[in-house]
Scaffold this motif. Sequence first.
Motif, PDB file in Angstrom:
ATOM      1  N   UNK A   1       0.863  -1.184   0.000  1.00  0.00           N
ATOM      2  CA  UNK A   1       0.000   0.000   0.000  1.00  0.00           C
ATOM      3  C   UNK A   1       0.894   1.226   0.000  1.00  0.00           C
ATOM      4  N   UNK A   2       0.310   2.312  -0.483  1.00  0.00           N
ATOM      5  CA  UNK A   2       1.043   3.563  -0.517  1.00  0.00           C
ATOM      6  C   UNK A   2       0.128   4.690  -0.044  1.00  0.00           C
ATOM      7  N   UNK A   3       0.709   5.651   0.659  1.00  0.00           N
ATOM      8  CA  UNK A   3      -0.093   6.779   1.160  1.00  0.00           C
ATOM      9  C   UNK A   3       0.752   8.043   1.090  1.00  0.00           C
ATOM     10  N   UNK A   4       0.099   9.145   0.869  1.00  0.00           N
ATOM     11  CA  UNK A   4       0.769  10.434   0.874  1.00  0.00           C
ATOM     12  C   UNK A   4       0.933  10.893   2.319  1.00  0.00           C
ATOM     13  N   UNK A   5       2.049  11.503   2.590  1.00  0.00           N
ATOM     14  CA  UNK A   5       2.278  12.050   3.927  1.00  0.00           C
ATOM     15  C   UNK A   5       1.110  12.929   4.344  1.00  0.00           C
ATOM     16  N   UNK A   6       0.712  12.771   5.607  1.00  0.00           N
ATOM     17  CA  UNK A   6      -0.390  13.523   6.218  1.00  0.00           C
ATOM     18  C   UNK A   6      -1.776  12.978   5.862  1.00  0.00           C
ATOM     19  N   UNK A   7      -1.825  12.035   4.934  1.00  0.00           N
ATOM     20  CA  UNK A   7      -3.112  11.440   4.576  1.00  0.00           C
ATOM     21  C   UNK A   7      -3.409  10.239   5.475  1.00  0.00           C
ATOM     22  N   UNK A   8      -4.581   9.643   5.232  1.00  0.00           N
ATOM     23  CA  UNK A   8      -5.025   8.485   6.014  1.00  0.00           C
ATOM     24  C   UNK A   8      -5.010   7.240   5.142  1.00  0.00           C
ATOM     25  N   UNK A   9      -4.629   6.142   5.744  1.00  0.00           N
ATOM     26  CA  UNK A   9      -4.591   4.873   5.007  1.00  0.00           C
ATOM     27  C   UNK A   9      -5.173   3.780   5.899  1.00  0.00           C
ATOM     28  N   UNK A  10      -5.820   2.824   5.266  1.00  0.00           N
ATOM     29  CA  UNK A  10      -6.401   1.691   6.003  1.00  0.00           C
ATOM     30  C   UNK A  10      -5.844   0.387   5.462  1.00  0.00           C
ATOM     31  N   UNK A  11      -5.322  -0.428   6.370  1.00  0.00           N
ATOM     32  CA  UNK A  11      -4.781  -1.733   6.019  1.00  0.00           C
ATOM     33  C   UNK A  11      -5.779  -2.805   6.429  1.00  0.00           C
ATOM     34  N   UNK A  12      -6.018  -3.748   5.549  1.00  0.00           N
ATOM     35  CA  UNK A  12      -7.057  -4.752   5.782  1.00  0.00           C
ATOM     36  C   UNK A  12      -6.492  -6.026   6.407  1.00  0.00           C
TER      37      UNK A  12
ATOM     38  N   UNK B   1      -6.291   1.643  10.764  1.00  0.00           N
ATOM     39  CA  UNK B   1      -6.306   2.958  10.144  1.00  0.00           C
ATOM     40  C   UNK B   1      -5.184   3.805  10.727  1.00  0.00           C
ATOM     41  N   UNK B   2      -4.388   4.363   9.814  1.00  0.00           N
ATOM     42  CA  UNK B   2      -3.307   5.262  10.228  1.00  0.00           C
ATOM     43  C   UNK B   2      -3.685   6.655   9.737  1.00  0.00           C
ATOM     44  N   UNK B   3      -3.861   7.554  10.665  1.00  0.00           N
ATOM     45  CA  UNK B   3      -4.216   8.933  10.327  1.00  0.00           C
ATOM     46  C   UNK B   3      -2.972   9.806  10.308  1.00  0.00           C
ATOM     47  N   UNK B   4      -3.025  10.884   9.514  1.00  0.00           N
ATOM     48  CA  UNK B   4      -1.915  11.835   9.467  1.00  0.00           C
ATOM     49  C   UNK B   4      -0.587  11.077   9.279  1.00  0.00           C
ATOM     50  N   UNK B   5      -0.515  10.294   8.222  1.00  0.00           N
ATOM     51  CA  UNK B   5       0.639   9.424   7.990  1.00  0.00           C
ATOM     52  C   UNK B   5       1.949  10.206   7.994  1.00  0.00           C
ATOM     53  N   UNK B   6       2.953   9.592   8.601  1.00  0.00           N
ATOM     54  CA  UNK B   6       4.281  10.197   8.671  1.00  0.00           C
ATOM     55  C   UNK B   6       5.288   9.293   7.978  1.00  0.00           C
TER      56      UNK B   6
END
Lengths: 120, 114
Positions: free
Chosen positions: A11-22, A78-83
Motif C-alpha cells: 500500500x502507498x499513502x501520501x504524507x499527512x493522509x489516512x490509510x487503512x490496512x485490511x 487505520x493510520x491517520x496523518x501518515x508520517x
Amino acid sequence: AQTVTQSQPEMSVQEAETVTLSCTYDTSESDYYLFWYKQPPSRQMILVIRQEAYKQQNATENRFSVNFQKAAKSFSLKISDSQLGDAAMYFCAYRSAGLSYGGSQGNLIFGKGTKLSVKP
Amino acid sequence: DTAVSQTPKYLVTQMGNDKSIKCEQNLGHDTMYWYKQDSKKFLKIMFSYNNKELIINETVPNRFSPKSPDKAHLNLHINSLELGDSAVYFCASSLGLAGRETQYFGPGTRLLVL
C-alpha cells in the motif's frame, strides 16, 4: 486451525493522509486477541495496537485505530496523518485467549504482511 | 535497558555447521518464544518456553533445539545447518501463557547459510 489473511501485499499513502490496512481472520473461537505489529527496515517487531475480541469498542493508540468487526472477522488498521516514519511492513496477528498447553493454542498467528510506503 | 535482546544480529556460516543464537529478556516474563521469518517475510512460531518448560514445539526439524538455562534466557541451537535455514529468527517474551499477554520481540538475528 486459525488463519489470518492480509489481502494487500503493498500500500502507498501520501504524507499527512489516512490509510487503512485490511486484515481478515478465520476462527471458530469466541474469545481471542488481535494485534497489529509494525516492522520497519530495522527489522524490529513493534506492537502498534491490540484488540480484545470481547470488547466492542475499537482500540485506538494516538494516530492508529482499528475497525474491529467480529461478525465479519475483520480487523483493519487505520493510520491517520501518515508520517514518513510509518513506512514499514505491517503484520496482523491472532492469538487464542486460552492458555497454551501444547498444540497451536496460544501461538501468535501472523498474516503475510502489508508493505506500507509513505510518499513525501 | 533493552527489553528483549538477541546475539548475534547477523550470522553467516557454511552448510553443515552448528550455530547458536542467544536471547535474553529483562522484563521478568515467564514465557519466551522463537519465531522464524522466511524470505517472504512470513513469521511462524517455532518454540515457546514457560518457566523453562517447552510448551509448544511446532513441526520444526529436530536439528533445532531450544535451551533455557533460566527463565530470562532462551537460546536456539541449530545443528547441521542447511541452506533452507537461512531466515531471520526472532525471540519474543510475554508475561505468561494467556492469550491476553502481549509478546515483545527482540531485534532479530539474520542467519545466512552458504
